[in-house]
Motif scaffolding. Sequence first.
Motif, PDB file in Angstrom:
ATOM      1  N   GLU A 295      -4.293   1.292  15.998  1.00 45.70           N
ATOM      2  CA  GLU A 295      -3.007   1.066  16.656  1.00 45.70           C
ATOM      3  C   GLU A 295      -1.953   0.612  15.660  1.00 45.70           C
ATOM      4  OE1 GLU A 295      -3.464  -1.417  20.111  1.00 45.70           O
ATOM      5  OE2 GLU A 295      -4.738   0.055  21.126  1.00 45.70           O
ATOM      6  N   VAL A 296      -2.356  -0.166  14.662  1.00 45.18           N
ATOM      7  CA  VAL A 296      -1.424  -0.572  13.600  1.00 45.18           C
ATOM      8  C   VAL A 296      -0.975   0.661  12.820  1.00 45.18           C
ATOM      9  CG1 VAL A 296      -1.250  -1.823  11.405  1.00 45.18           C
ATOM     10  CG2 VAL A 296      -2.252  -2.947  13.403  1.00 45.18           C
ATOM     11  N   ASP A 297      -1.924   1.548  12.491  1.00 43.97           N
ATOM     12  CA  ASP A 297      -1.579   2.793  11.785  1.00 43.97           C
ATOM     13  C   ASP A 297      -0.624   3.640  12.624  1.00 43.97           C
ATOM     14  OD1 ASP A 297      -3.231   2.007   9.731  1.00 43.97           O
ATOM     15  OD2 ASP A 297      -4.911   3.332  10.292  1.00 43.97           O
ATOM     16  N   MET A 298      -0.866   3.684  13.934  1.00 42.91           N
ATOM     17  CA  MET A 298      -0.019   4.457  14.843  1.00 42.91           C
ATOM     18  C   MET A 298       1.401   3.891  14.847  1.00 42.91           C
ATOM     19  SD  MET A 298       0.034   7.029  16.968  1.00 42.91           S
ATOM     20  CE  MET A 298      -1.639   7.338  17.506  1.00 42.91           C
TER      21      MET A 298
ATOM     22  N   LYS B 196      -7.550   3.720  22.897  1.00 39.36           N
ATOM     23  CA  LYS B 196      -8.187   2.735  23.785  1.00 39.36           C
ATOM     24  C   LYS B 196      -9.405   3.324  24.501  1.00 39.36           C
ATOM     25  CE  LYS B 196      -4.423  -0.454  24.633  1.00 39.36           C
ATOM     26  NZ  LYS B 196      -3.021  -0.163  24.546  1.00 39.36           N
ATOM     27  N   LYS B 197      -9.394   4.629  24.746  1.00 31.94           N
ATOM     28  CA  LYS B 197     -10.509   5.280  25.448  1.00 31.94           C
ATOM     29  C   LYS B 197     -11.722   5.486  24.536  1.00 31.94           C
ATOM     30  CE  LYS B 197      -7.531   7.973  28.521  1.00 31.94           C
ATOM     31  NZ  LYS B 197      -7.006   9.320  28.776  1.00 31.94           N
ATOM     32  N   LEU B 198     -11.528   5.369  23.220  1.00 31.95           N
ATOM     33  CA  LEU B 198     -12.625   5.638  22.279  1.00 31.95           C
ATOM     34  C   LEU B 198     -13.755   4.629  22.418  1.00 31.95           C
ATOM     35  CD1 LEU B 198     -10.779   6.503  18.936  1.00 31.95           C
ATOM     36  CD2 LEU B 198     -11.975   8.063  20.453  1.00 31.95           C
ATOM     37  N   ASP B 199     -14.933   5.103  22.049  1.00 29.60           N
ATOM     38  CA  ASP B 199     -16.094   4.229  22.026  1.00 29.60           C
ATOM     39  C   ASP B 199     -16.259   3.750  20.583  1.00 29.60           C
ATOM     40  OD1 ASP B 199     -18.347   2.898  22.870  1.00 29.60           O
ATOM     41  OD2 ASP B 199     -19.676   4.613  22.447  1.00 29.60           O
ATOM     42  N   ALA B 200     -15.425   2.744  20.216  1.00 18.98           N
ATOM     43  CA  ALA B 200     -15.450   2.222  18.844  1.00 18.98           C
ATOM     44  C   ALA B 200     -15.237   0.716  18.901  1.00 18.98           C
ATOM     45  CB  ALA B 200     -14.347   2.879  18.011  1.00 18.98           C
ATOM     46  N   SER B 201     -15.434   0.060  17.777  1.00 24.84           N
ATOM     47  CA  SER B 201     -15.281  -1.395  17.751  1.00 24.84           C
ATOM     48  C   SER B 201     -13.819  -1.771  17.965  1.00 24.84           C
ATOM     49  CB  SER B 201     -15.770  -1.945  16.407  1.00 24.84           C
ATOM     50  OG  SER B 201     -14.859  -1.609  15.391  1.00 24.84           O
TER      51      SER B 201
ATOM     52  N   ARG C 297       3.440   8.141  20.406  1.00 25.11           N
ATOM     53  CA  ARG C 297       2.713   6.906  20.061  1.00 25.11           C
ATOM     54  C   ARG C 297       1.945   6.395  21.273  1.00 25.11           C
ATOM     55  NH1 ARG C 297       6.339   1.858  19.299  1.00 25.11           N
ATOM     56  NH2 ARG C 297       6.568   2.295  21.508  1.00 25.11           N
ATOM     57  N   GLN C 298       2.603   6.383  22.424  1.00 20.31           N
ATOM     58  CA  GLN C 298       1.970   5.882  23.647  1.00 20.31           C
ATOM     59  C   GLN C 298       0.737   6.714  24.008  1.00 20.31           C
ATOM     60  OE1 GLN C 298       4.608   5.993  27.020  1.00 20.31           O
ATOM     61  NE2 GLN C 298       3.520   4.342  28.067  1.00 20.31           N
ATOM     62  N   ASP C 299       0.882   8.039  23.928  1.00 18.01           N
ATOM     63  CA  ASP C 299      -0.258   8.917  24.220  1.00 18.01           C
ATOM     64  C   ASP C 299      -1.399   8.677  23.237  1.00 18.01           C
ATOM     65  OD1 ASP C 299       1.260   9.953  26.264  1.00 18.01           O
ATOM     66  OD2 ASP C 299       1.790  11.801  25.189  1.00 18.01           O
ATOM     67  N   GLY C 300      -1.041   8.522  21.962  1.00 20.50           N
ATOM     68  CA  GLY C 300      -2.061   8.258  20.937  1.00 20.50           C
ATOM     69  C   GLY C 300      -2.774   6.937  21.174  1.00 20.50           C
ATOM     70  N   ASN C 301      -1.995   5.908  21.524  1.00 23.30           N
ATOM     71  CA  ASN C 301      -2.610   4.596  21.787  1.00 23.30           C
ATOM     72  C   ASN C 301      -3.539   4.640  22.995  1.00 23.30           C
ATOM     73  OD1 ASN C 301      -1.552   3.252  19.587  1.00 23.30           O
ATOM     74  ND2 ASN C 301       0.219   2.462  20.692  1.00 23.30           N
ATOM     75  N   LYS C 302      -3.162   5.411  24.020  1.00 25.58           N
ATOM     76  CA  LYS C 302      -4.050   5.552  25.200  1.00 25.58           C
ATOM     77  C   LYS C 302      -5.367   6.197  24.778  1.00 25.58           C
ATOM     78  CE  LYS C 302      -0.560   6.003  28.826  1.00 25.58           C
ATOM     79  NZ  LYS C 302       0.154   6.976  29.679  1.00 25.58           N
ATOM     80  N   ASP C 303      -5.262   7.250  23.947  1.00 34.16           N
ATOM     81  CA  ASP C 303      -6.475   7.926  23.470  1.00 34.16           C
ATOM     82  C   ASP C 303      -7.340   6.993  22.624  1.00 34.16           C
ATOM     83  OD1 ASP C 303      -5.657  10.204  24.783  1.00 34.16           O
ATOM     84  OD2 ASP C 303      -4.875  11.197  22.988  1.00 34.16           O
TER      85      ASP C 303
ATOM     86  N   MET D  55     -12.438   4.963   8.415  1.00 37.38           N
ATOM     87  CA  MET D  55     -11.865   5.402   9.684  1.00 37.38           C
ATOM     88  C   MET D  55     -12.680   6.582  10.204  1.00 37.38           C
ATOM     89  SD  MET D  55      -8.022   6.804  10.544  1.00 37.38           S
ATOM     90  CE  MET D  55      -7.283   5.679   9.421  1.00 37.38           C
ATOM     91  N   ASN D  56     -13.047   6.523  11.463  1.00 42.47           N
ATOM     92  CA  ASN D  56     -13.862   7.624  11.960  1.00 42.47           C
ATOM     93  C   ASN D  56     -13.011   8.858  12.292  1.00 42.47           C
ATOM     94  OD1 ASN D  56     -12.923   7.497  14.625  1.00 42.47           O
ATOM     95  ND2 ASN D  56     -14.584   6.177  15.302  1.00 42.47           N
ATOM     96  N   ASP D  57     -13.683   9.976  12.462  1.00 42.63           N
ATOM     97  CA  ASP D  57     -13.011  11.266  12.633  1.00 42.63           C
ATOM     98  C   ASP D  57     -12.163  11.322  13.906  1.00 42.63           C
ATOM     99  OD1 ASP D  57     -14.112  12.145  10.287  1.00 42.63           O
ATOM    100  OD2 ASP D  57     -15.781  13.222  11.251  1.00 42.63           O
ATOM    101  N   GLU D  58     -12.629  10.678  14.972  1.00 41.28           N
ATOM    102  CA  GLU D  58     -11.881  10.713  16.232  1.00 41.28           C
ATOM    103  C   GLU D  58     -10.525  10.036  16.082  1.00 41.28           C
ATOM    104  OE1 GLU D  58     -14.932   8.778  18.529  1.00 41.28           O
ATOM    105  OE2 GLU D  58     -15.379  10.630  19.614  1.00 41.28           O
ATOM    106  N   ILE D  59     -10.503   8.891  15.410  1.00 44.58           N
ATOM    107  CA  ILE D  59      -9.244   8.165  15.197  1.00 44.58           C
ATOM    108  C   ILE D  59      -8.310   8.993  14.311  1.00 44.58           C
ATOM    109  CG2 ILE D  59      -8.210   6.140  14.108  1.00 44.58           C
ATOM    110  CD1 ILE D  59     -10.617   4.520  15.147  1.00 44.58           C
ATOM    111  N   LYS D  60      -8.877   9.584  13.261  1.00 39.37           N
ATOM    112  CA  LYS D  60      -8.069  10.420  12.370  1.00 39.37           C
ATOM    113  C   LYS D  60      -7.472  11.596  13.150  1.00 39.37           C
ATOM    114  CE  LYS D  60      -8.252  12.810   7.903  1.00 39.37           C
ATOM    115  NZ  LYS D  60      -6.821  12.985   7.946  1.00 39.37           N
ATOM    116  N   PHE D  61      -8.266  12.193  14.028  1.00 36.21           N
ATOM    117  CA  PHE D  61      -7.784  13.319  14.843  1.00 36.21           C
ATOM    118  C   PHE D  61      -6.638  12.872  15.754  1.00 36.21           C
ATOM    119  CE2 PHE D  61      -7.921  15.823  18.785  1.00 36.21           C
ATOM    120  CZ  PHE D  61      -7.674  17.086  18.260  1.00 36.21           C
TER     121      PHE D  61
END
Length: 184
Positions: free
Chosen positions: A156-159, A143-148, A135-141, A1-7
């Motif tokens: 999103e499953v973790d969220m 979706k904005k990531l530049d990741a696979s 959760r909604q705010d986290g999911n929006k963030d 898991m990359n750092d941005e997702i963990k954050f």
Amino acid sequence: MNDEIKFILDTSKEAMDGALKHLEKEFANIRAGKASPAMVASVMVDYYGAPTPLSQVANVNTPDGRTISIQPWEKSMLQEIEKGIMVANLGFNPMNNGEMVIINVPPLTEERRKELVKQAKAEAEDAKVSVRNARQDGNKDIKKLDASEDLKANAEVDMQELTDIYIKKVDDTLAVKEKEIMTV
């Protein structure tokens, strides 16, 4: 898991923690039969012209389960404390014995207990809404990531798992408070 997702997950977890802490604070203000200093925490007293919290002008104690005693640091504050309690409209009738203000907490009626349970359920629902908003705010963030897409889907499953955990904690906290309120 990359750092941005963990954050993002950590930030969402903090927000959900905040919602749970707020719920617990609100539940402390809902009385459940026995006396507690928290019952008069919202009382404001006129202290030399300035509205001041009761806890800053007096010691508040509960000598037993049905009594709240308020010992002012200055005897001149007795009338102001009584007035503050009446203005706060808590449903208490303060008694002044010349030394301190004493409040006898009446036992709750069945009808009042049911009202308090409704109030507790409303507070719990507000906490659930806050958790879902996190959760909604986290999911929006996410979706904005530049990741696979796979990484995003897993995040999103973790969220959702995190959300489910906090919703369960809210339900458990409500169940404990409901039992406390309904216990005679």
